[in-house]
Design an enzyme around this catalytic site. Structure first.
Site, PDB file in Angstrom:
ATOM      1  N   SER A  33      44.462  44.430  50.517  1.00 24.75           N
ATOM      2  CA  SER A  33      43.029  44.709  50.317  1.00 24.75           C
ATOM      3  C   SER A  33      42.411  45.039  51.676  1.00 24.75           C
ATOM      4  O   SER A  33      42.965  44.680  52.720  1.00 24.75           O
ATOM      5  CB  SER A  33      42.351  43.444  49.764  1.00 24.75           C
ATOM      6  OG  SER A  33      40.958  43.598  49.730  1.00 24.75           O
TER       7      SER A  33
ATOM      8  N   TYR B 286      40.112  34.258  49.186  1.00 24.38           N
ATOM      9  CA  TYR B 286      40.691  35.533  48.746  1.00 24.38           C
ATOM     10  C   TYR B 286      41.208  36.313  49.959  1.00 24.38           C
ATOM     11  O   TYR B 286      42.348  36.788  49.964  1.00 24.38           O
ATOM     12  CB  TYR B 286      39.651  36.352  47.984  1.00 24.38           C
ATOM     13  CG  TYR B 286      40.158  37.707  47.551  1.00 24.38           C
ATOM     14  CD1 TYR B 286      41.049  37.831  46.493  1.00 24.38           C
ATOM     15  CD2 TYR B 286      39.759  38.871  48.219  1.00 24.38           C
ATOM     16  CE1 TYR B 286      41.533  39.074  46.097  1.00 24.38           C
ATOM     17  CE2 TYR B 286      40.223  40.112  47.833  1.00 24.38           C
ATOM     18  CZ  TYR B 286      41.112  40.217  46.768  1.00 24.38           C
ATOM     19  OH  TYR B 286      41.587  41.455  46.391  1.00 24.38           O
TER      20      TYR B 286
HETATM   21  N1  NAP Z   1      39.508  46.209  42.533  1.00 21.63           N
HETATM   22  C1  NAP Z   1      39.285  46.096  43.837  1.00 21.63           C
HETATM   23  O1  NAP Z   1      38.156  46.321  44.334  1.00 21.63           O
HETATM   24  C2  NAP Z   1      40.408  45.683  44.746  1.00 21.63           C
HETATM   25  C3  NAP Z   1      40.212  45.798  46.127  1.00 21.63           C
HETATM   26  C4  NAP Z   1      41.209  45.383  46.972  1.00 21.63           C
HETATM   27  C5  NAP Z   1      42.405  44.899  46.460  1.00 21.63           C
HETATM   28  N2  NAP Z   1      42.583  44.814  45.112  1.00 21.63           N
HETATM   29  C6  NAP Z   1      43.863  44.275  44.623  1.00 21.63           C
HETATM   30  O2  NAP Z   1      44.410  45.154  43.669  1.00 21.63           O
HETATM   31  C7  NAP Z   1      45.309  44.441  42.822  1.00 21.63           C
HETATM   32  C8  NAP Z   1      45.063  44.845  41.368  1.00 21.63           C
HETATM   33  O3  NAP Z   1      43.785  44.382  40.972  1.00 21.63           O
HETATM   34  P1  NAP Z   1      42.784  45.240  40.083  1.00 21.63           P
HETATM   35  O4  NAP Z   1      41.626  45.554  40.922  1.00 21.63           O
HETATM   36  O5  NAP Z   1      43.488  46.315  39.384  1.00 21.63           O
HETATM   37  O6  NAP Z   1      42.279  44.094  39.063  1.00 21.63           O
HETATM   38  P2  NAP Z   1      42.538  43.822  37.518  1.00 21.63           P
HETATM   39  O7  NAP Z   1      42.115  44.982  36.691  1.00 21.63           O
HETATM   40  O8  NAP Z   1      41.912  42.497  37.239  1.00 21.63           O
HETATM   41  O9  NAP Z   1      44.115  43.692  37.443  1.00 21.63           O
HETATM   42  C9  NAP Z   1      44.792  42.536  37.883  1.00 21.63           C
HETATM   43  C10 NAP Z   1      46.144  42.505  37.215  1.00 21.63           C
HETATM   44  O10 NAP Z   1      46.845  41.320  37.663  1.00 21.63           O
HETATM   45  C11 NAP Z   1      47.435  40.719  36.538  1.00 21.63           C
HETATM   46  N3  NAP Z   1      47.652  39.293  36.747  1.00 21.63           N
HETATM   47  C12 NAP Z   1      46.739  38.341  37.077  1.00 21.63           C
HETATM   48  N4  NAP Z   1      47.338  37.134  37.134  1.00 21.63           N
HETATM   49  C13 NAP Z   1      48.647  37.338  36.844  1.00 21.63           C
HETATM   50  C14 NAP Z   1      49.782  36.496  36.734  1.00 21.63           C
HETATM   51  N5  NAP Z   1      49.704  35.162  36.937  1.00 21.63           N
HETATM   52  N6  NAP Z   1      50.982  37.045  36.419  1.00 21.63           N
HETATM   53  C15 NAP Z   1      51.081  38.364  36.197  1.00 21.63           C
HETATM   54  N7  NAP Z   1      50.051  39.219  36.287  1.00 21.63           N
HETATM   55  C16 NAP Z   1      48.856  38.705  36.595  1.00 21.63           C
HETATM   56  C17 NAP Z   1      46.497  41.009  35.377  1.00 21.63           C
HETATM   57  O11 NAP Z   1      47.221  41.011  34.152  1.00 21.63           O
HETATM   58  P3  NAP Z   1      47.226  39.837  33.065  1.00 21.63           P
HETATM   59  O12 NAP Z   1      45.866  39.196  33.084  1.00 21.63           O
HETATM   60  O13 NAP Z   1      47.526  40.574  31.798  1.00 21.63           O
HETATM   61  O14 NAP Z   1      48.333  38.925  33.493  1.00 21.63           O
HETATM   62  C18 NAP Z   1      46.064  42.432  35.697  1.00 21.63           C
HETATM   63  O15 NAP Z   1      46.991  43.356  35.163  1.00 21.63           O
HETATM   64  C19 NAP Z   1      45.060  42.952  43.112  1.00 21.63           C
HETATM   65  O16 NAP Z   1      46.111  42.469  43.944  1.00 21.63           O
HETATM   66  C20 NAP Z   1      43.743  42.967  43.868  1.00 21.63           C
HETATM   67  O17 NAP Z   1      43.605  41.851  44.724  1.00 21.63           O
HETATM   68  C21 NAP Z   1      41.622  45.229  44.248  1.00 21.63           C
END
Ligand code: NAP
Length: 241
Positions: free
Chosen positions: A139, A152
């Site tokens: 991130s 976080y």
């Molecule tokens: N969105 C942003 O602004 C942003 C910015 C910087 C970094 N990121 C990073 O990007 C990555 C993806 O996040 P996103 O933004 O796409 O959010 P998201 O839509 O909430 O997706 C998160 C994913 O992680 C999965 N997950 C959560 N807990 C889990 C577990 N215990 N085992 C397996 N899967 C799990 C969820 O699936 P299930 O609930 O079905 O398990 C979901 O598919 C994360 O690492 C996040 O920190 C996002």
């Protein structure tokens, strides 16, 4: 650019957001994808939509045995494993003084142990085949800290350090950090503090769509074996943090 059609790629957190967009982006390359998350219904729907090169299995990244079984199942299905994309993550932000210790623990379990469990599940294979690629989604929070995001950001600094350590320890295994800026996904939907939830809504005024991050991941994967893209940071052009 190297074609990905002979690659077997594991993707965690594939049920929404960046993970789902990455599945869609990489499906277009002809790669075989083994996708995981806890919500199997979403994975099944995605796999059915995208065709036979996509297989799925429920995965809880916090469970090391479950992650190893996930990687074993991918190898059984597609014959090999070339790439792991550790994308699953959670972000229940809150001020430290709120003492939401269960949420701190969940972030550490998913965001750090989840990544380590993934590395443990594939590294022996990658060492044996003298080839492999681990992509860890960190991130911009691996580079800066904001109030309410102490834990976080701590987990994402850790992901940054673990990925860099992996890179230094292996001459024939690639390690890539993908650091997204604010991206419109379900991340943070579980924030329990109403003020922090409102602040996140405000940050999301300037956000990327998840396909922007998926394209950065594809760029890193498509480099030849001798080229390791160490980190890509992708922010909305209008972002000021
Ligand atoms: N969105 C942003 O602004 C942003 C910015 C910087 C970094 N990121 C990073 O990007 C990555 C993806 O996040 P996103 O933004 O796409 O959010 P998201 O839509 O909430 O997706 C998160 C994913 O992680 C999965 N997950 C959560 N807990 C889990 C577990 N215990 N085992 C397996 N899967 C799990 C969820 O699936 P299930 O609930 O079905 O398990 C979901 O598919 C994360 O690492 C996040 O920190 C996002």
């Amino acid at each position: 650019m190297t074609g990905l059609s002979d690659k077997v790629i594991l993707i965690t957190g594939a049920s929404s957001g960046i993970g789902e967009a990455t599945v869609r982006e990489l499906a277009a390359t002809g790669a075989r994808l083994f996708i995981g998350a806890r919500r199997g219904d979403r994975l099944q729907a995605l796999a059915e939509q995208l065709g036979p090169n996509i297989a799925w299995r429920e995965l809880d990244v916090t469970d090391a045995a479950n992650f190893k079984a996930f990687a074993d199942a991918a190898e059984a299905k597609f014959g090999r494993v070339d790439v792991l994309i550790n994308n699953a993550g959670v972000m229940p932000l809150s001020p430290l003084a709120a003492l939401k210790t269960d949420e701190w623990k969940r972030m550490i379990d998913v965001n750090i142990h989840g990544v380590l469990n993934g590395i443990a599940a594939v590294l022996p294979r990658f060492v044996a085949q003298q080839n492999g690629h681990v992509v860890n989604v960190a991130s911009v929070g691996a580079h800066l800290v904001l109030p309410t995001a102490a834990v976080y950001c701590g987990t994402k600094y850790a992901v940054w350090a673990i990925t860099e350590g992996l890179r230094q320890e292996h001459d024939d295994i690639r390690a890539t950090i993908i650091s997204p800026g604010v991206t419109a996904t379900e991340l943070g939907d579980d924030i329990s503090d109403p003020q922090v939830a409102a602040a996140l809504k405000d940050w999301r005024q300037k956000s990327l769509t998840p396909d922007a991050i998926a394209r950065a991941i594809r760029y890193a994967l498509e480099q030849p074996d001798g080229v390791d893209v160490n980190e890509v940071i992708v922010r909305p052009t209008a972002a000021n943090m």
